[in-house]
Write a protein that holds these residues in place. Structure first.
Motif, PDB file in Angstrom:
ATOM      1  N   UNK A  55     -45.633 -16.188 -42.169  1.00  0.00           N
ATOM      2  CA  UNK A  55     -45.478 -16.191 -40.714  1.00  0.00           C
ATOM      3  C   UNK A  55     -46.880 -16.089 -40.089  1.00  0.00           C
ATOM      4  N   UNK A  56     -47.190 -17.008 -39.152  1.00  0.00           N
ATOM      5  CA  UNK A  56     -48.559 -17.090 -38.602  1.00  0.00           C
ATOM      6  C   UNK A  56     -48.971 -15.812 -37.876  1.00  0.00           C
ATOM      7  N   UNK A  57     -47.995 -15.002 -37.412  1.00  0.00           N
ATOM      8  CA  UNK A  57     -48.345 -13.783 -36.670  1.00  0.00           C
ATOM      9  C   UNK A  57     -48.566 -12.598 -37.613  1.00  0.00           C
ATOM     10  N   UNK A  58     -48.471 -12.845 -38.916  1.00  0.00           N
ATOM     11  CA  UNK A  58     -48.616 -11.751 -39.877  1.00  0.00           C
ATOM     12  C   UNK A  58     -49.775 -11.975 -40.832  1.00  0.00           C
ATOM     13  N   UNK A  59     -50.201 -10.903 -41.472  1.00  0.00           N
ATOM     14  CA  UNK A  59     -51.275 -10.978 -42.466  1.00  0.00           C
ATOM     15  C   UNK A  59     -50.863 -10.231 -43.724  1.00  0.00           C
ATOM     16  N   UNK A  93     -47.305  -6.869 -46.163  1.00  0.00           N
ATOM     17  CA  UNK A  93     -47.437  -7.842 -45.072  1.00  0.00           C
ATOM     18  C   UNK A  93     -47.359  -7.061 -43.757  1.00  0.00           C
ATOM     19  N   UNK A  94     -48.382  -7.231 -42.902  1.00  0.00           N
ATOM     20  CA  UNK A  94     -48.457  -6.444 -41.656  1.00  0.00           C
ATOM     21  C   UNK A  94     -48.682  -7.378 -40.468  1.00  0.00           C
ATOM     22  N   UNK A  95     -48.494  -6.846 -39.256  1.00  0.00           N
ATOM     23  CA  UNK A  95     -48.774  -7.707 -38.099  1.00  0.00           C
ATOM     24  C   UNK A  95     -50.295  -7.807 -37.893  1.00  0.00           C
ATOM     25  N   UNK A  96     -50.687  -8.776 -37.085  1.00  0.00           N
ATOM     26  CA  UNK A  96     -52.116  -9.063 -36.929  1.00  0.00           C
ATOM     27  C   UNK A  96     -52.878  -7.873 -36.338  1.00  0.00           C
ATOM     28  N   UNK A  97     -52.243  -7.152 -35.384  1.00  0.00           N
ATOM     29  CA  UNK A  97     -52.927  -6.028 -34.729  1.00  0.00           C
ATOM     30  C   UNK A  97     -53.253  -4.948 -35.769  1.00  0.00           C
ATOM     31  N   UNK A  98     -52.333  -4.694 -36.691  1.00  0.00           N
ATOM     32  CA  UNK A  98     -52.571  -3.681 -37.729  1.00  0.00           C
ATOM     33  C   UNK A  98     -53.719  -4.135 -38.631  1.00  0.00           C
ATOM     34  N   UNK A  99     -53.698  -5.413 -39.016  1.00  0.00           N
ATOM     35  CA  UNK A  99     -54.767  -5.931 -39.888  1.00  0.00           C
ATOM     36  C   UNK A  99     -56.115  -5.837 -39.175  1.00  0.00           C
ATOM     37  N   UNK A 100     -56.144  -6.203 -37.898  1.00  0.00           N
ATOM     38  CA  UNK A 100     -57.416  -6.164 -37.144  1.00  0.00           C
ATOM     39  C   UNK A 100     -57.940  -4.739 -37.021  1.00  0.00           C
ATOM     40  N   UNK A 101     -57.026  -3.779 -36.757  1.00  0.00           N
ATOM     41  CA  UNK A 101     -57.440  -2.376 -36.609  1.00  0.00           C
ATOM     42  C   UNK A 101     -58.036  -1.868 -37.922  1.00  0.00           C
ATOM     43  N   UNK A 102     -57.436  -2.241 -39.040  1.00  0.00           N
ATOM     44  CA  UNK A 102     -57.962  -1.810 -40.340  1.00  0.00           C
ATOM     45  C   UNK A 102     -59.308  -2.471 -40.639  1.00  0.00           C
TER      46      UNK A 102
END
Ligand SMILES: Cc1cc2nc3c(=O)[nH]c(=O)nc-3n(C[C@H](O)[C@H](O)[C@H](O)COP(=O)(O)OP(=O)(O)OC[C@H]3O[C@@H](n4cnc5c(N)ncnc54)[C@H](O)[C@@H]3O)c2cc1C
Length: 342
Positions: free
Chosen positions: A266-270, A243-252
């Motif tokens: 949590x809505x801020x996580x992916x 489970x990672x934060x949204x910025x990490x998921x978007x960068x990947x």
């Protein structure tokens, strides 16, 4: 004749679905779950509380003492309107409990059919499959605290449930689950929002599924997708989905547009797919001696014959290191390691 509350065996094999050769100097079987606190006190602070060994990697194969609950009693303790409260003792086999509930017309567990293990272990990592987690159905858990000697019922909200986790999992030598109360429904609420179940029901030519149909579809899917521990040793998914934060998921995602990404609690996580990361890192079907990765499922480590826990752990560490190197993401094991730390 009633079963004896406690039965002790010396130099007993420790059942585990990885098929690792392990033994306990003393194995105490608890036939009446109310005798569990006494059995644990007698077996000592370090004694391993064992269910059916389907979520363990035993790295140190000689255990001094282990305790196992075989009390499998199930009772309906309250019915009000649509809802039923059902109590099951820790030793009940999970899948038998699911099928018993279905047969009684107590619905809500059908998506969790065929998960190996016991009722007592189900809350530990908040078992889940096909869009349902057991926390969604748990009302309360009867817990013996091995540190304080206290036994009490913990309401749902005190259990700290989250994805494959609970308060109990963070301190596994401390909390012993004796019974679990489930809130089930007498009206079916069919839950098909997970990839695969709808298609499976279609192929079964079922347009208006009953809960029993959903269980049958889940059973068919699981039999097809997961290696059977009776045929090849494994503990199901070996790694949790990170489970990672949204910025990490978007960068990947910018670099790997095909990468699966799911919503997390949590809505801020992916949530990322550990299976995809491991597959992309080239591990699917890999084999180091008898320790390997299933050719059909990158998340499942398998024992091709006589792998030791240490060999399987070494392979798991190499996989995690290569996923970290390739994607910068840490993946962690889902099963409990006995005699080693991650
Ligand atoms: C083929 C396969 C498929 C699987 N699929 C899934 C899946 O879809 N979803 C999923 O969530 N899991 C899955 N698992 C993992 C496993 O089925 C669950 O984690 C199950 O709950 C483990 O139950 P067990 O009785 O075998 O526990 P064990 O492996 O014996 O023990 C696991 C942990 O729970 C503790 N424990 C056991 N009993 C108690 C108790 N009464 N009180 C306190 N602690 C206790 C142990 O000390 C240990 O820390 C799968 C495993 C396999 C082999």
């Amino acid at each position: 004749m009633t079963e004896p509350a406690l039965r002790e065996t010396r130099d007993a094999p420790l059942a585990n679905t990885f098929g690792i050769d392990a033994r306990a100097r003393r194995l105490i079987d608890v036939g009446d779950v109310d005798a569990l606190p006494a059995a644990l006190a007698d077996a000592g602070r370090d004694a391993l509380l064992l269910g059916s060994g389907s979520n363990l990697l035993i790295v140190a194969p000689d255990v001094d003492a282990a305790v196992h609950v075989s009390d499998a009693r199930i009772e309906m303790i309250e019915a009000s309107g649509d809802a039923v409260r059902v109590r099951a003792a820790a030793g009940a086999a999970w899948h038998d409990f699911v099928m018993h509930a279905l047969a009684q017309g107590w619905f809500g567990l059908e998506n969790l059919a065929l998960i190996p293990g016991t009722v007592g272990a189900a809350p530990i990592q908040n078992i889940g499959a096909y869009g349902v987690e057991v926390m969604d159905r748990i009302e309360a858990v009867q817990v013996h605290d091995r540190a304080t000697g206290e036994t009490r019922w913990w309401p749902h909200d005190a259990c700290g449930f989250s994805y494959r986790d609970s308060v109990f999992k963070t301190d596994p030598q401390r909390y012993a689950v004796m019974r679990v109360d489930f809130r089930l429904s007498r009206t079916p609420h069919i839950h098909l929002g997970y990839a695969g179940i709808g298609e499976e029901l279609q192929s079964m030519r079922i347009a208006e599924p009953t809960p029993r149909d959903v269980a049958d579809a889940v059973i068919a899917l699981r039999r097809r997708k997961l290696p059977d521990p009776a045929v090849i040793g494994n503990a199901g998914s070996f790694f949790k989905n990170p489970v990672v934060d949204m910025a990490t998921a978007d960068a990947l995602l910018a670099v790997h547009p095909g990468m699966p990404v799911f919503r997390a609690g949590d809505a801020s996580q992916r949530k990322l797919s550990a299976a995809w990361l491991i597959d992309q890192a080239g591990w699917k079907g890999h084999r180091d001696g008898d320790a390997g990765v299933s050719p059909g499922h990158a998340l499942v480590l398998v024992n091709h014959g006589h792998a030791s826990g240490a060999q399987l752990l070494a392979l798991a560490r190499r996989i995690a290191a290569s996923v970290h190197q390739r994607f910068g993401i840490d993946i962690e094991p889902e099963p409990r390691l006995i005699g080693a730390r991650w």
